[in-house]
Design an enzyme around this catalytic site. Structure first.
Site: not given
Ligand code: PSU
Ligand code: MN
Length: 305
Positions: A28, A162
Protein backbone atom coordinates in the site's frame (compact mmCIF):
# COMPACT_ATOMS: atom_id res chain seq x y z
CA UNK A 1 -14.90 -4.78 -9.23
CA UNK A 2 -14.73 -6.94 -12.29
CA UNK A 3 -12.72 -4.98 -14.83
CA UNK A 4 -9.80 -6.33 -16.76
CA UNK A 5 -6.23 -6.48 -15.71
CA UNK A 6 -5.46 -3.68 -18.19
CA UNK A 7 -7.22 -1.25 -15.86
CA UNK A 8 -4.04 -1.31 -13.78
CA UNK A 9 -0.77 0.06 -15.12
CA UNK A 10 2.03 -2.25 -14.11
CA UNK A 11 5.70 -1.28 -13.77
CA UNK A 12 7.92 -3.04 -16.30
CA UNK A 13 9.39 -5.22 -13.59
CA UNK A 14 6.01 -6.26 -12.16
CA UNK A 15 4.61 -6.93 -15.61
CA UNK A 16 7.51 -9.23 -16.46
CA UNK A 17 7.28 -11.05 -13.13
CA UNK A 18 3.52 -11.65 -13.45
CA UNK A 19 3.92 -12.81 -17.05
CA UNK A 20 6.54 -15.36 -15.95
CA UNK A 21 4.56 -16.48 -12.90
CA UNK A 22 7.26 -15.18 -10.56
CA UNK A 23 6.32 -14.01 -7.03
CA UNK A 24 5.01 -10.45 -6.59
CA UNK A 25 3.98 -8.70 -3.36
CA UNK A 26 1.59 -5.73 -3.41
CA UNK A 27 2.25 -2.80 -1.09
CA UNK A 28 0.00 0.00 0.00
CA UNK A 29 1.15 3.60 -0.33
CA UNK A 30 -0.75 5.24 2.55
CA UNK A 31 1.70 3.97 5.16
CA UNK A 32 4.61 5.47 3.16
CA UNK A 33 2.85 8.83 2.75
CA UNK A 34 2.44 11.56 5.35
CA UNK A 35 -0.87 9.89 6.30
CA UNK A 36 1.10 6.96 7.71
CA UNK A 37 4.56 8.12 8.76
CA UNK A 38 6.22 11.53 9.05
CA UNK A 39 9.16 12.29 6.72
CA UNK A 40 11.84 10.98 6.53
CA UNK A 41 10.48 7.79 8.11
CA UNK A 42 8.05 7.27 5.25
CA UNK A 43 10.92 6.92 2.79
CA UNK A 44 12.84 4.73 5.21
CA UNK A 45 9.79 2.47 5.46
CA UNK A 46 9.49 2.29 1.67
CA UNK A 47 13.16 1.38 1.24
CA UNK A 48 13.20 -1.24 3.99
CA UNK A 49 10.05 -2.92 2.76
CA UNK A 50 11.26 -2.88 -0.86
CA UNK A 51 14.60 -4.42 0.15
CA UNK A 52 12.99 -7.06 2.37
CA UNK A 53 10.71 -8.27 -0.43
CA UNK A 54 13.57 -8.52 -2.91
CA UNK A 55 15.81 -10.27 -0.37
CA UNK A 56 13.13 -12.93 0.05
CA UNK A 57 12.93 -13.48 -3.71
CA UNK A 58 9.84 -11.52 -4.74
CA UNK A 59 9.11 -8.30 -6.65
CA UNK A 60 7.43 -5.39 -4.83
CA UNK A 61 4.39 -3.74 -6.42
CA UNK A 62 3.45 -0.46 -4.77
CA UNK A 63 -0.16 0.42 -5.52
CA UNK A 64 -1.92 3.76 -5.82
CA UNK A 65 -3.12 6.17 -8.47
CA UNK A 66 -0.76 8.14 -10.74
CA UNK A 67 -2.00 10.51 -13.44
CA UNK A 68 -5.50 9.12 -13.37
CA UNK A 69 -4.53 5.44 -13.54
CA UNK A 70 -4.36 2.71 -10.95
CA UNK A 71 -0.83 1.40 -10.68
CA UNK A 72 0.88 -1.69 -9.31
CA UNK A 73 4.63 -1.12 -9.25
CA UNK A 74 6.48 2.15 -9.81
CA UNK A 75 9.36 3.09 -12.07
CA UNK A 76 12.40 4.59 -10.32
CA UNK A 77 11.46 8.16 -11.24
CA UNK A 78 7.96 7.75 -9.76
CA UNK A 79 9.01 6.83 -6.24
CA UNK A 80 9.26 10.41 -4.94
CA UNK A 81 5.81 11.17 -6.30
CA UNK A 82 4.10 8.27 -4.59
CA UNK A 83 5.83 9.09 -1.28
CA UNK A 84 4.39 12.62 -1.55
CA UNK A 85 0.81 11.52 -2.24
CA UNK A 86 -1.71 13.79 -0.54
CA UNK A 87 -5.00 12.02 -1.32
CA UNK A 88 -5.72 8.99 0.87
CA UNK A 89 -7.79 6.59 -1.19
CA UNK A 90 -10.00 3.89 0.20
CA UNK A 91 -11.53 1.48 -2.31
CA UNK A 92 -14.66 3.59 -2.69
CA UNK A 93 -12.59 6.64 -3.67
CA UNK A 94 -10.95 4.92 -6.64
CA UNK A 95 -13.71 5.72 -9.18
CA UNK A 96 -13.59 9.39 -8.21
CA UNK A 97 -9.79 9.57 -8.40
CA UNK A 98 -9.85 7.91 -11.83
CA UNK A 99 -12.65 10.07 -13.23
CA UNK A 100 -10.89 13.21 -12.05
CA UNK A 101 -7.53 12.11 -13.38
CA UNK A 102 -5.94 12.43 -9.93
CA UNK A 103 -2.22 13.15 -10.18
CA UNK A 104 -1.27 11.10 -7.10
CA UNK A 105 -3.46 9.07 -4.78
CA UNK A 106 -2.19 6.77 -2.07
CA UNK A 107 -3.95 3.48 -1.46
CA UNK A 108 -5.16 2.18 1.89
CA UNK A 109 -5.54 -1.53 2.55
CA UNK A 110 -9.02 -1.54 0.99
CA UNK A 111 -7.87 0.19 -2.22
CA UNK A 112 -4.77 -2.01 -2.37
CA UNK A 113 -6.62 -5.31 -2.23
CA UNK A 114 -8.95 -4.02 -4.95
CA UNK A 115 -6.02 -3.02 -7.19
CA UNK A 116 -4.07 -6.21 -6.45
CA UNK A 117 -7.13 -8.27 -7.35
CA UNK A 118 -7.48 -6.50 -10.71
CA UNK A 119 -3.77 -6.91 -11.39
CA UNK A 120 -3.73 -10.60 -10.49
CA UNK A 121 -1.46 -10.20 -7.44
CA UNK A 122 -2.26 -12.64 -4.64
CA UNK A 123 -0.13 -11.42 -1.73
CA UNK A 124 0.03 -8.05 0.04
CA UNK A 125 2.05 -6.69 2.96
CA UNK A 126 0.87 -3.80 5.14
CA UNK A 127 1.59 -2.54 8.65
CA UNK A 128 -1.63 -2.99 10.55
CA UNK A 129 -5.08 -3.15 9.01
CA UNK A 130 -7.85 -0.71 9.82
CA UNK A 131 -10.74 -2.16 11.81
CA UNK A 132 -13.59 -1.40 14.16
CA UNK A 133 -12.87 1.85 15.99
CA UNK A 134 -13.46 2.18 19.73
CA UNK A 135 -16.90 3.70 20.15
CA UNK A 136 -18.07 2.29 16.81
CA UNK A 137 -21.38 1.44 18.49
CA UNK A 138 -22.12 5.19 18.32
CA UNK A 139 -19.86 6.45 15.47
CA UNK A 140 -20.29 3.44 13.14
CA UNK A 141 -16.60 3.92 12.19
CA UNK A 142 -15.57 0.55 10.80
CA UNK A 143 -12.71 0.60 8.31
CA UNK A 144 -13.56 -0.38 4.76
CA UNK A 145 -10.43 -2.56 4.96
CA UNK A 146 -12.55 -5.30 6.55
CA UNK A 147 -15.23 -5.47 3.86
CA UNK A 148 -12.63 -5.22 1.11
CA UNK A 149 -10.76 -8.24 2.50
CA UNK A 150 -14.00 -10.21 2.31
CA UNK A 151 -14.49 -9.31 -1.36
CA UNK A 152 -11.01 -9.60 -2.90
CA UNK A 153 -8.96 -12.82 -2.98
CA UNK A 154 -5.75 -11.34 -1.61
CA UNK A 155 -3.64 -12.61 1.30
CA UNK A 156 -3.11 -9.63 3.61
CA UNK A 157 -0.06 -9.88 5.89
CA UNK A 158 -0.37 -7.52 8.86
CA UNK A 159 0.76 -7.12 12.46
CA UNK A 160 -2.91 -7.40 13.40
CA UNK A 161 -5.09 -4.32 13.52
CA UNK A 162 -3.83 -0.99 14.81
CA UNK A 163 -3.97 -1.15 18.60
CA UNK A 164 -5.97 2.04 19.09
CA UNK A 165 -8.91 0.20 17.52
CA UNK A 166 -11.37 -2.05 19.30
CA UNK A 167 -9.54 -5.33 18.69
CA UNK A 168 -12.20 -7.74 20.06
CA UNK A 169 -14.87 -6.12 17.87
CA UNK A 170 -12.49 -6.20 14.89
CA UNK A 171 -12.06 -9.96 15.28
CA UNK A 172 -15.81 -10.42 15.68
CA UNK A 173 -16.50 -8.39 12.55
CA UNK A 174 -13.97 -10.39 10.52
CA UNK A 175 -15.84 -13.51 11.62
CA UNK A 176 -19.16 -11.96 10.53
CA UNK A 177 -17.66 -11.18 7.12
CA UNK A 178 -16.25 -14.69 6.85
CA UNK A 179 -12.62 -13.63 6.50
CA UNK A 180 -10.24 -16.40 7.57
CA UNK A 181 -7.75 -15.11 10.15
CA UNK A 182 -4.52 -17.07 10.65
CA UNK A 183 -1.85 -16.29 13.24
CA UNK A 184 1.68 -16.77 11.98
CA UNK A 185 3.43 -18.65 14.78
CA UNK A 186 1.07 -17.01 17.28
CA UNK A 187 -2.18 -17.92 18.97
CA UNK A 188 -3.27 -14.40 19.94
CA UNK A 189 -4.28 -11.53 17.69
CA UNK A 190 -1.20 -9.27 17.66
CA UNK A 191 -1.75 -5.62 18.63
CA UNK A 192 0.47 -3.80 16.11
CA UNK A 193 3.17 -2.31 18.41
CA UNK A 194 2.69 -5.24 20.84
CA UNK A 195 2.91 -8.98 20.24
CA UNK A 196 -0.13 -9.91 22.29
CA UNK A 197 -3.66 -8.69 22.97
CA UNK A 198 -5.21 -11.45 25.03
CA UNK A 199 -7.58 -12.21 22.13
CA UNK A 200 -7.37 -15.82 20.90
CA UNK A 201 -7.12 -16.51 17.19
CA UNK A 202 -9.06 -19.35 15.62
CA UNK A 203 -6.13 -20.70 13.58
CA UNK A 204 -2.37 -20.66 13.53
CA UNK A 205 0.24 -21.58 10.92
CA UNK A 206 3.91 -22.34 11.42
CA UNK A 207 5.24 -21.65 7.94
CA UNK A 208 4.74 -19.62 4.78
CA UNK A 209 4.08 -22.89 2.95
CA UNK A 210 1.20 -23.66 5.29
CA UNK A 211 -0.35 -20.25 4.58
CA UNK A 212 0.09 -20.76 0.83
CA UNK A 213 -1.69 -24.12 1.19
CA UNK A 214 -4.61 -22.42 2.96
CA UNK A 215 -4.83 -19.86 0.14
CA UNK A 216 -4.73 -22.63 -2.46
CA UNK A 217 -7.49 -24.47 -0.60
CA UNK A 218 -9.56 -21.26 -0.51
CA UNK A 219 -9.23 -20.98 -4.28
CA UNK A 220 -10.12 -24.64 -4.79
CA UNK A 221 -13.42 -24.22 -2.90
CA UNK A 222 -14.24 -21.06 -4.83
CA UNK A 223 -13.77 -18.67 -1.89
CA UNK A 224 -13.69 -15.29 -3.56
CA UNK A 225 -12.41 -13.35 -0.56
CA UNK A 226 -9.08 -12.80 1.09
CA UNK A 227 -7.22 -14.17 4.08
CA UNK A 228 -5.82 -12.14 6.95
CA UNK A 229 -2.43 -13.29 8.22
CA UNK A 230 -1.51 -11.88 11.64
CA UNK A 231 2.25 -11.63 12.13
CA UNK A 232 3.39 -10.26 15.49
CA UNK A 233 5.97 -7.46 15.53
CA UNK A 234 9.53 -8.82 16.04
CA UNK A 235 10.22 -9.20 19.78
CA UNK A 236 13.18 -6.81 19.79
CA UNK A 237 11.05 -4.00 18.35
CA UNK A 238 7.96 -4.53 20.48
CA UNK A 239 6.46 -1.89 22.75
CA UNK A 240 4.66 -3.93 25.40
CA UNK A 241 0.89 -3.29 25.57
CA UNK A 242 1.06 -1.87 29.11
CA UNK A 243 3.66 0.69 28.00
CA UNK A 244 1.82 1.91 24.89
CA UNK A 245 -1.63 1.99 26.55
CA UNK A 246 -1.31 5.54 27.95
CA UNK A 247 -0.03 6.90 24.64
CA UNK A 248 -2.99 5.29 22.86
CA UNK A 249 -5.44 6.91 25.30
CA UNK A 250 -3.89 10.33 24.84
CA UNK A 251 -3.71 9.89 21.04
CA UNK A 252 -7.42 9.04 20.95
CA UNK A 253 -8.16 12.08 23.16
CA UNK A 254 -6.25 14.45 20.87
CA UNK A 255 -8.04 13.16 17.77
CA UNK A 256 -11.45 13.39 19.49
CA UNK A 257 -10.79 16.91 20.77
CA UNK A 258 -9.79 18.05 17.27
CA UNK A 259 -12.81 16.39 15.74
CA UNK A 260 -10.72 14.12 13.48
CA UNK A 261 -13.29 11.70 12.14
CA UNK A 262 -13.72 9.49 9.07
CA UNK A 263 -10.57 9.12 6.95
CA UNK A 264 -8.83 11.81 9.04
CA UNK A 265 -9.09 9.78 12.25
CA UNK A 266 -6.41 7.13 11.72
CA UNK A 267 -3.63 9.50 10.48
CA UNK A 268 -4.31 11.93 13.36
CA UNK A 269 -4.35 9.18 15.99
CA UNK A 270 -1.09 7.67 14.65
CA UNK A 271 0.63 11.07 14.73
CA UNK A 272 -0.62 11.81 18.24
CA UNK A 273 0.62 8.43 19.47
CA UNK A 274 4.04 9.12 17.93
CA UNK A 275 4.11 12.44 19.80
CA UNK A 276 3.00 10.80 23.06
CA UNK A 277 5.73 8.12 22.83
CA UNK A 278 8.47 10.62 21.88
CA UNK A 279 8.49 8.92 18.45
CA UNK A 280 9.16 5.45 19.90
CA UNK A 281 6.13 4.17 18.04
CA UNK A 282 7.78 4.93 14.69
CA UNK A 283 10.72 2.47 14.72
CA UNK A 284 8.27 -0.17 15.92
CA UNK A 285 6.00 0.63 12.97
CA UNK A 286 8.94 0.34 10.55
CA UNK A 287 10.09 -2.97 12.04
CA UNK A 288 6.67 -4.56 11.80
CA UNK A 289 6.17 -3.36 8.22
CA UNK A 290 9.52 -4.86 7.24
CA UNK A 291 8.76 -8.14 8.97
CA UNK A 292 5.36 -8.33 7.22
CA UNK A 293 7.06 -7.67 3.88
CA UNK A 294 9.44 -10.57 4.42
CA UNK A 295 6.65 -12.97 5.37
CA UNK A 296 4.47 -11.84 2.45
CA UNK A 297 7.35 -12.45 0.05
CA UNK A 298 7.91 -15.93 1.52
CA UNK A 299 4.20 -16.69 1.03
CA UNK A 300 4.32 -15.36 -2.55
CA UNK A 301 7.33 -17.57 -3.24
CA UNK A 302 5.58 -20.59 -1.68
CA UNK A 303 2.53 -19.95 -3.87
CA UNK A 304 4.64 -20.29 -7.01
CA UNK A 305 5.91 -23.74 -5.96
N1 PSU B 1 -0.76 0.46 8.75
C1 PSU B 1 0.20 1.30 9.20
N2 PSU B 1 0.06 2.63 8.97
C2 PSU B 1 -1.02 3.14 8.27
C3 PSU B 1 -2.03 2.27 7.78
C4 PSU B 1 -1.84 0.93 8.04
O1 PSU B 1 1.18 0.84 9.81
O2 PSU B 1 -1.08 4.36 8.06
C5 PSU B 1 -3.21 2.80 6.96
C6 PSU B 1 -3.66 1.72 5.99
O3 PSU B 1 -3.63 2.29 4.70
C7 PSU B 1 -5.07 1.39 6.40
C8 PSU B 1 -5.54 2.71 6.88
O4 PSU B 1 -5.85 0.88 5.36
O5 PSU B 1 -4.41 3.15 7.66
C9 PSU B 1 -6.85 2.62 7.64
O6 PSU B 1 -7.54 3.82 7.50
P1 PSU B 1 -9.06 3.92 8.02
O7 PSU B 1 -8.98 3.65 9.48
O8 PSU B 1 -9.46 5.35 7.70
O9 PSU B 1 -9.86 2.90 7.26
MN1 MN C 1 -13.05 4.90 9.16
Amino acid sequence: MSAQRSAVRLSREVEAALADGRPVVALESTITSSFGLPAPHNRDCYERVDRAIRAAGAIPAVTGVLDGRMIAGVEQEEIERILAGDWKLAERDLPIALARGAAIGVSTVSATVAIAHLAGIRTFATGGIGGVHRGAETTFDISSDLGAMARHPVIVVSAGAKAFLDLPKTIEYLETLGVPVVGYRCSEFPAFWSRTSGISLPHRAESAAEIAAIAAAATSVGWGGGILVANPIPADAEIPAAEIATAIESGLDVAAREGAIGPAATPRILAAIAAATASRSIPANLALAESNATLAAEIAVALTR
